[in-house]
Write a protein that holds these residues in place. Structure first.
Motif, PDB file in Angstrom:
ATOM      1  N   SER A 179       0.838  -1.198   0.000  1.00  0.00           N
ATOM      2  CA  SER A 179       0.000   0.000   0.000  1.00  0.00           C
ATOM      3  C   SER A 179       0.875   1.251   0.000  1.00  0.00           C
ATOM      4  N   THR A 180       0.232   2.405  -0.179  1.00  0.00           N
ATOM      5  CA  THR A 180       0.953   3.681  -0.207  1.00  0.00           C
ATOM      6  C   THR A 180       0.445   4.571   0.918  1.00  0.00           C
ATOM      7  N   VAL A 181       1.358   5.113   1.683  1.00  0.00           N
ATOM      8  CA  VAL A 181       1.003   6.043   2.754  1.00  0.00           C
ATOM      9  C   VAL A 181       1.610   7.404   2.451  1.00  0.00           C
ATOM     10  N   HIS A 182       1.077   8.427   3.076  1.00  0.00           N
ATOM     11  CA  HIS A 182       1.605   9.781   2.924  1.00  0.00           C
ATOM     12  C   HIS A 182       2.348  10.152   4.201  1.00  0.00           C
ATOM     13  N   VAL A 183       3.631  10.428   4.057  1.00  0.00           N
ATOM     14  CA  VAL A 183       4.457  10.817   5.199  1.00  0.00           C
ATOM     15  C   VAL A 183       4.325  12.324   5.383  1.00  0.00           C
ATOM     16  N   ILE A 184       3.651  12.721   6.440  1.00  0.00           N
ATOM     17  CA  ILE A 184       3.393  14.137   6.688  1.00  0.00           C
ATOM     18  C   ILE A 184       4.636  14.842   7.201  1.00  0.00           C
ATOM     19  N   GLY A 185       5.293  14.239   8.193  1.00  0.00           N
ATOM     20  CA  GLY A 185       6.445  14.913   8.776  1.00  0.00           C
ATOM     21  C   GLY A 185       7.294  13.976   9.608  1.00  0.00           C
ATOM     22  N   LEU A 186       8.390  14.525  10.086  1.00  0.00           N
ATOM     23  CA  LEU A 186       9.397  13.791  10.839  1.00  0.00           C
ATOM     24  C   LEU A 186       9.628  14.473  12.175  1.00  0.00           C
ATOM     25  N   LEU A 187       9.625  13.698  13.238  1.00  0.00           N
ATOM     26  CA  LEU A 187       9.992  14.226  14.545  1.00  0.00           C
ATOM     27  C   LEU A 187      11.508  14.303  14.609  1.00  0.00           C
ATOM     28  N   PRO A 188      12.087  15.501  14.668  1.00  0.00           N
ATOM     29  CA  PRO A 188      13.554  15.607  14.638  1.00  0.00           C
ATOM     30  C   PRO A 188      14.189  14.903  15.827  1.00  0.00           C
ATOM     31  N   GLY A 189      15.325  14.235  15.577  1.00  0.00           N
ATOM     32  CA  GLY A 189      16.063  13.587  16.659  1.00  0.00           C
ATOM     33  C   GLY A 189      16.714  14.624  17.555  1.00  0.00           C
ATOM     34  N   LYS A 190      16.919  14.241  18.789  1.00  0.00           N
ATOM     35  CA  LYS A 190      17.547  15.151  19.748  1.00  0.00           C
ATOM     36  C   LYS A 190      19.046  15.263  19.546  1.00  0.00           C
TER      37      LYS A 190
END
Length: 260
Positions: free
Chosen positions: A210-221
Motif C-alpha cells: 500500500s501507499t502512505v503519505h508521510v506528513i512529517g518527521l519528529l527531529p532527533g535530539k
C-alpha cells in the motif's frame, strides 16, 4: 539494501561503501521524481524568490553578502586528503554579528558540511552536515536567523528545513516540533502505526504494497538518534499515526528509509 548511516567525519570508507555513497547521491538526485509533483519540486527549493548572492546562498539583500577575496583558509585536520575547505564569503547575520561561511567538502564519501565562523573572533559558531555541498540551499534573513534546506541524511532523498538563530554572539539550532516532509511512500511490509512517537498503542496497521503519505518527521535530539526516527503518517483511509524507525528492532517498514 537499507541505506547505511554516515560514518564519523574523517573516516575513510572501504571501496564498497564509497560505491554505496555514489548510489545514494544518484538517489538524492532522483528525489523530485519520487515526489512526483510540481508542488513538491517547489517545496524542495523554498528560497527561490530570495536574492541569490552566490550559488546556493540566498539573502534578504545582496549588500548583506561579501564574497571572500582574502587568503585561503586552512583545514585543521587531514589537510588536502579527505577535506577541502573553501571560505565562500562574509555575511551580516544579525545585530552586531558578522559571520564567515565556510564550505567543507568531503572528497572521499559523505557527508560534507558548512561552518559559520565569527568574523570578529574567528570562533566556530556552528557546523552543519549536508549530503553534499550542492545539495544545500541557504537563506540568511539578516535579522538574526538563517534557514538551511537540505536532503535529510537519514531518509532517501527527502528534504527538510533547519532554522539557525542568533542568541547574543552565539548561534543555536531551533528545535522544531515537526519537520515537514510531505511525500508518498510504499509500505514494504505490514507496518503498525502508534498514537504517539513513544507509544506502543497501535491505532492502525498498513498492509505491504500500500501507499502512505508521510506528513512529517519528529527531529532527533542528537546525531545518535538518527536511527530512531518517528514519522507522522496518513494511511490510505485517512487515519494518522506514528511510525518509529528502530533498526535495532527491525522496524523499517517504509520505502522512504531505503534507496534501492
Amino acid at each position: 539494501m537499507r541505506r547505511q548511516r554516515p560514518g564519523p567525519l574523517g573516516r575513510r570508507l572501504p571501496p564498497v561503501f564509497q560505491a554505496l555513497a555514489l548510489a545514494l547521491a544518484l538517489c538524492a538526485a532522483a528525489a523530485p521524481a519520487l515526489a512526483g509533483s510540481a508542488g513538491d519540486n517547489a517545496a524542495a527549493r523554498p528560497f527561490a524568490d530570495k536574492p541569490l548572492a552566490a550559488p546556493h546562498i540566498h539573502v534578504d539583500s545582496p549588500a548583506q553578502f561579501l564574497k571572500w577575496s582574502g587568503k585561503p583558509v586552512q583545514q585543521d585536520d587531514d589537510p588536502g586528503r579527505v577535506f577541502k575547505k573553501t571560505r565562500l564569503g562574509t555575511l551580516a547575520f544579525g545585530p552586531n554579528l558578522r559571520v564567515h561561511l565556510d564550505a567543507i567538502q568531503n572528497t572521499v564519501h559523505f557527508p560534507s558540511s558548512y561552518q559559520l565562523v565569527d568574523a570578529a573572533s574567528g570562533a566556530l559558531l556552528g557546523s552543519y552536515e549536508v549530503f553534499d555541498l550542492d545539495d544545500a540551499e541557504w537563506y540568511f534573513a539578516g535579522n538574526g536567523a538563517a534557514y538551511l534546506n537540505q536532503t535529510h541524511l537519514s531518509l532517501c532523498g527527502q528534504r527538510s528545513t533547519r532554522k539557525i538563530a542568533q542568541r547574543g554572539k552565539a548561534l543555536v539550532e531551533v528545535a522544531q516540533p515537526l519537520s515537514y516532509i510531505g511525500v508518498d511512500s510504499t509500505v514494504e511490509q505490514a507496518t503498525a502505526l502508534y498514537d504517539s512517537p513513544t507509544s506502543r498503542t497501535v491505532v492502525a496497521t498498513v498492509a505491504a504494497g500500500s501507499t502512505v503519505h508521510v506528513i512529517g518527521l519528529l527531529p532527533g535530539k542528537s546525531a545518535q538518534a538518527r536511527d530512531k526516527l518517528a514519522l507522522l503518517v496518513k494511511t490510505p483511509f485517512g487515519l494518522t499515526g506514528w511510525h518509529r524507525l528502530d533498526y535495532g528492532k527491525g522496524e523499517a517498514g517504509l520505502a522512504i528509509y531505503q534507496c534501492n
